[in-house]
Design a protein around this motif. Sequence first.
Motif, PDB file in Angstrom:
ATOM      1  N   ASN A  52       0.836  -1.191   0.000  1.00 58.03           N
ATOM      2  CA  ASN A  52       0.000   0.000   0.000  1.00 58.03           C
ATOM      3  C   ASN A  52       0.869   1.237   0.000  1.00 58.03           C
ATOM      4  O   ASN A  52       2.017   1.195   0.418  1.00 58.03           O
ATOM      5  N   THR A  53       0.270   2.329  -0.483  1.00 55.09           N
ATOM      6  CA  THR A  53       1.039   3.544  -0.686  1.00 55.09           C
ATOM      7  C   THR A  53       0.415   4.712   0.064  1.00 55.09           C
ATOM      8  O   THR A  53      -0.807   4.844   0.088  1.00 55.09           O
TER       9      THR A  53
ATOM     10  N   ALA B  23      -3.810  12.063  -1.811  1.00 58.17           N
ATOM     11  CA  ALA B  23      -4.803  11.447  -2.701  1.00 58.17           C
ATOM     12  C   ALA B  23      -5.964  10.836  -1.921  1.00 58.17           C
ATOM     13  O   ALA B  23      -6.387   9.721  -2.184  1.00 58.17           O
ATOM     14  N   LEU B  24      -6.497  11.586  -0.952  1.00 56.59           N
ATOM     15  CA  LEU B  24      -7.692  11.121  -0.235  1.00 56.59           C
ATOM     16  C   LEU B  24      -8.896  11.338  -1.136  1.00 56.59           C
ATOM     17  O   LEU B  24      -8.970  12.332  -1.854  1.00 56.59           O
TER      18      LEU B  24
ATOM     19  N   PHE C 243     -11.794   1.833   2.740  1.00 56.31           N
ATOM     20  CA  PHE C 243     -11.887   1.551   1.297  1.00 56.31           C
ATOM     21  C   PHE C 243     -11.224   0.236   0.912  1.00 56.31           C
ATOM     22  O   PHE C 243     -11.818  -0.621   0.267  1.00 56.31           O
ATOM     23  N   GLY C 244      -9.977   0.064   1.351  1.00 56.07           N
ATOM     24  CA  GLY C 244      -9.219  -1.127   0.967  1.00 56.07           C
ATOM     25  C   GLY C 244      -9.835  -2.404   1.521  1.00 56.07           C
ATOM     26  O   GLY C 244      -9.952  -3.405   0.813  1.00 56.07           O
TER      27      GLY C 244
ATOM     28  N   ARG D  96      -5.263   4.847   6.180  1.00 58.44           N
ATOM     29  CA  ARG D  96      -5.923   4.193   5.054  1.00 58.44           C
ATOM     30  C   ARG D  96      -5.041   3.098   4.462  1.00 58.44           C
ATOM     31  O   ARG D  96      -5.530   2.081   3.976  1.00 58.44           O
ATOM     32  N   ALA D  97      -3.727   3.320   4.502  1.00 62.72           N
ATOM     33  CA  ALA D  97      -2.819   2.314   3.962  1.00 62.72           C
ATOM     34  C   ALA D  97      -2.545   1.210   4.985  1.00 62.72           C
ATOM     35  O   ALA D  97      -2.606   0.026   4.676  1.00 62.72           O
TER      36      ALA D  97
ATOM     37  N   ASN E 283      -4.750  -2.065   5.994  1.00 60.85           N
ATOM     38  CA  ASN E 283      -4.741  -3.270   5.167  1.00 60.85           C
ATOM     39  C   ASN E 283      -3.595  -4.213   5.525  1.00 60.85           C
ATOM     40  O   ASN E 283      -3.409  -5.227   4.862  1.00 60.85           O
TER      41      ASN E 283
END
Lengths: 310, 383, 266
Positions: free
Chosen positions: B87-88, B94-95, B107-108, B153-154, B157
């Motif tokens: 993941n990045t 980039a939200l 999201f992921g 967010r990254a 996951n």
Amino acid sequence: MSALGTLGAGTTGGADTKVTEPKRRGRWVPYALLAPGLLWLVVFFAIPMVVQGSTSLQTGNLTKGYDLTWHWATYWDALDQYYPQFLRSFGYAAAATVMCLVIGYPLAYAIAFKAGKWRGMWLVLVIAPFFTSFLVRTLAWKTILADNGIVVDVLNKLHFTNVTAFLGLTQDDRVLATPLAVICGLTYNFLPFMVLPLYACLERIDPRLHEAAGDLYASPRTTFAKVTFPLSLPGVVSGTLLTFIPASGDYVNAQWLGSPDTGMAGNVIQTQFLRVLDYPTAAALSFILMLLIVLMVTAYIRKAGTEDLV
Amino acid sequence: MTEQQRAGASGDVSLAGLSKHYGDFTAVRPMDLTIPAGSFFALLGASGCGKTTTLRMIAGLEQPSTGSVSIGDRDVTGLPPYKRPVNTVFQNYALFPHLSVADNVGFGLRRRGVKDTRKQVQDMLDLVELGHLAKRKPTQLSGGQQQRVAVARALINTPQVLLLDEPLGALDLKLRRQMQLELKRIQTDVGITFVHVTHDQEEAMTMADTIAVMNGGRIEQLGSPVELYEAPRTTFVANFLGQSNLVEAKVTGRADGDLLLDAQGNRLALPAARSAADGDHLVMGIRPEKITITYAADAKIADNRNRLDGGVIVDAAFIGVSTQYVVRMPWGQEFTVFEQNMERDPRLVPGATVILHWNPTHGFGLESGDLTAGIAEASEDAA
Amino acid sequence: MAVVNWLRRNVIVLFGLLALGYMTLPNIVVLMFSFNDPNGRFNYTWNGFTLDAWEQPCGVAGICDSVAVSMKIAVLSTLVATALGTAIAFALGRYRFRARGAINTLLFLPMSMPEVVMGASLGTLFLNMRINTGFVTILIAHIMFCLSFVVVAVKARVLGMDPKLEEAAQDLYASPTQVFLRVTLPLAAPGIGAGAMLAFALSFDDFVITNFTSGNTVTFPMFVYGAAQRGTPPQINVIGSAMFVIAVLIVMIGQIRASRRAKQRA
């Protein structure tokens, strides 16, 4: 709908290629996306132009059919007979465009810089009239400019009609059925096409530029002449094009607010096509109108030097 | 069981002969590199050096022209981004502007078919101290908060590798310092491999265990921050990472494991082990803070120190903890010297003649080359 | 003196208000004359107040049918033009391909061509192909001239979208289909919505091109045009005003909701 299907298929299909063949992934995707819409434009815009060009050189009649005889005389006859209408078309359209600029620029300027929190409201008021059919609104001008209406009374009292009569724009103290009415109608109908691009352009100007100009000893008038107006030129160019082109092809204003003496090119084309059923002449007239507009617009864009308009 | 769990515990990232060119332009030259699992690895370089392209090839956002990318023992070169256990954290984050903070973070998980993400999302947001902002839209958050959402967010996951593309670039200096420590702490806690792309050498040194300095699509030098700083192997690294005084020198002899040098007529010594150069000519380097500056008239300097005589102070800038001197040497070159403000000699003012001296073991030797390589790139940081 | 200064400072605003007045005057007249009780077949001079037309908006033969036809055509042409135009906009905004210049010209020309020329040429095509003009030919024409406007609206939005967002979605395990549905489409939605609204307005209001391609099918503008020759019932004004009021209400509700949302955030 087949169009929606194509759109979906285009995207997912591209993705599958991406997985299996990373180097050449989805090269065809843009073409798949472009194809249906462009095909529509080719079939129903470009080809009709060609067909029209061919029709303009055909001779014959409705019952026997038409043959392509390269009958260029249709053009000369059409020009010879209808050049006043073409002159009027471009004259009225030019006058209306200038009027639109004169009225539209301050309006766009006021919305962009002076309206403050009312900006949204002003914009709604610019766009809202559109929601009533333009034919219905144009009919309203018949009422507004009626011979014994308030507007014409006031104009007569102010002797404004004497001035316009002197210029050949009105006759006999009336406004309806004169060139002035047609120009007013055209101005009214296409004003939003001037205001909106102007506003879009002015709105992007950083207000700090005004302060900077003031800081550098420019009076408000100089600031406008040296900073604001040059920066709004792209808006002026697209606004004048968006006004002039449709105005020069319009025939509803000339028909309803004018008289037989104010007929424009659009009126002749419409009459030849729908009434007289002389299709070669209608096609030739339409071709001439298109050609003249393309020439004028190209020259104008060259001179104004503007980029990508799409 | 998801694909990424099956890939095995080892999260080594291995790049083999990896390169990328766009038409005639070569962004990354063929590169072999192994990033050990669990490490905090930084790709450091100026803009256009190929560091971001390398990162994007690991993420799968860019297809390599040659070579392969493996994560653990699995070759992922042909896999699209959404099938990689990676993941990045993007530059500028980039939200998704149309989704709430919670939906961004979840999201992921949802794409991978996790049904109930609420608990996990809330835990993750609490971890980055944003639990109370779950319902906001990203645009309603401050830069620092957005940054933490991007990390959450990254990380939620649990990727085998977390890629960070200039994650702190948009923050102001103070916040950047704070986030550097916070990211370092998170990395230590979760033990995931972090690959961090940055142009900020201080950021790379603060956070990373290992730094790869990139220049012109190649890795110039790989090592720990201390190694890179104390023993740079190229003029680019010497100038890009911190400051260096570099001077051309000729090897005149060897004694006791030392190289004896002649630099502009001065006799200097350098431990042979600290030289990256083999030939007769090399570039001798010394860091500004390793030099002692002494007023020339009454200098008593031990014999075992390297010394350069005849310098004249042209500028002295007081910076609080230290004073920075610019000294013009007799052969015209300017040396920079940082002196701690302990016992300041009031005679050290512009115009004064001074002697510069240092412990020979603090010097380093480099292959001859452009003495100014990397200086322009390093000052780009300010932007 | 104070008055003169005030005037000087606000002259542009006053001028702008006058221009707005010029633009809205016909709408006010249309609304007013929807309450007229005309003396004769034409509704041009005020004769007396009545609610007749508002009570029986369909009281004139064919008028409501024409509105229904216009609605149908506007909805269908909006759907097709939006789908085709959105696809083109994505191709223009996101991909490299050959003949970009020629394609841009093909898209630009319909917007810069007088309607009467496009109408006459389409009419000539249908005539030559011996296609009977009617509902379908109107639809074809409307899709054609709405298409470019949709492209412009959507393309502006697509160009403003950060491609990193789609990369981020891919990075977060979204397959290309999911990326499109979950990220690309929602982000492009405002542009697509604007394009669709523009297409609907253009189609519903079109008269000139329709006049050349309608055959015996009567849209609302065609009805008004015919009425201008036979006699203009106040029902025309009722429908025109109702559309105006509905549209303004929709816009105002949208604005109020947007500003309320903005307040909640703050």
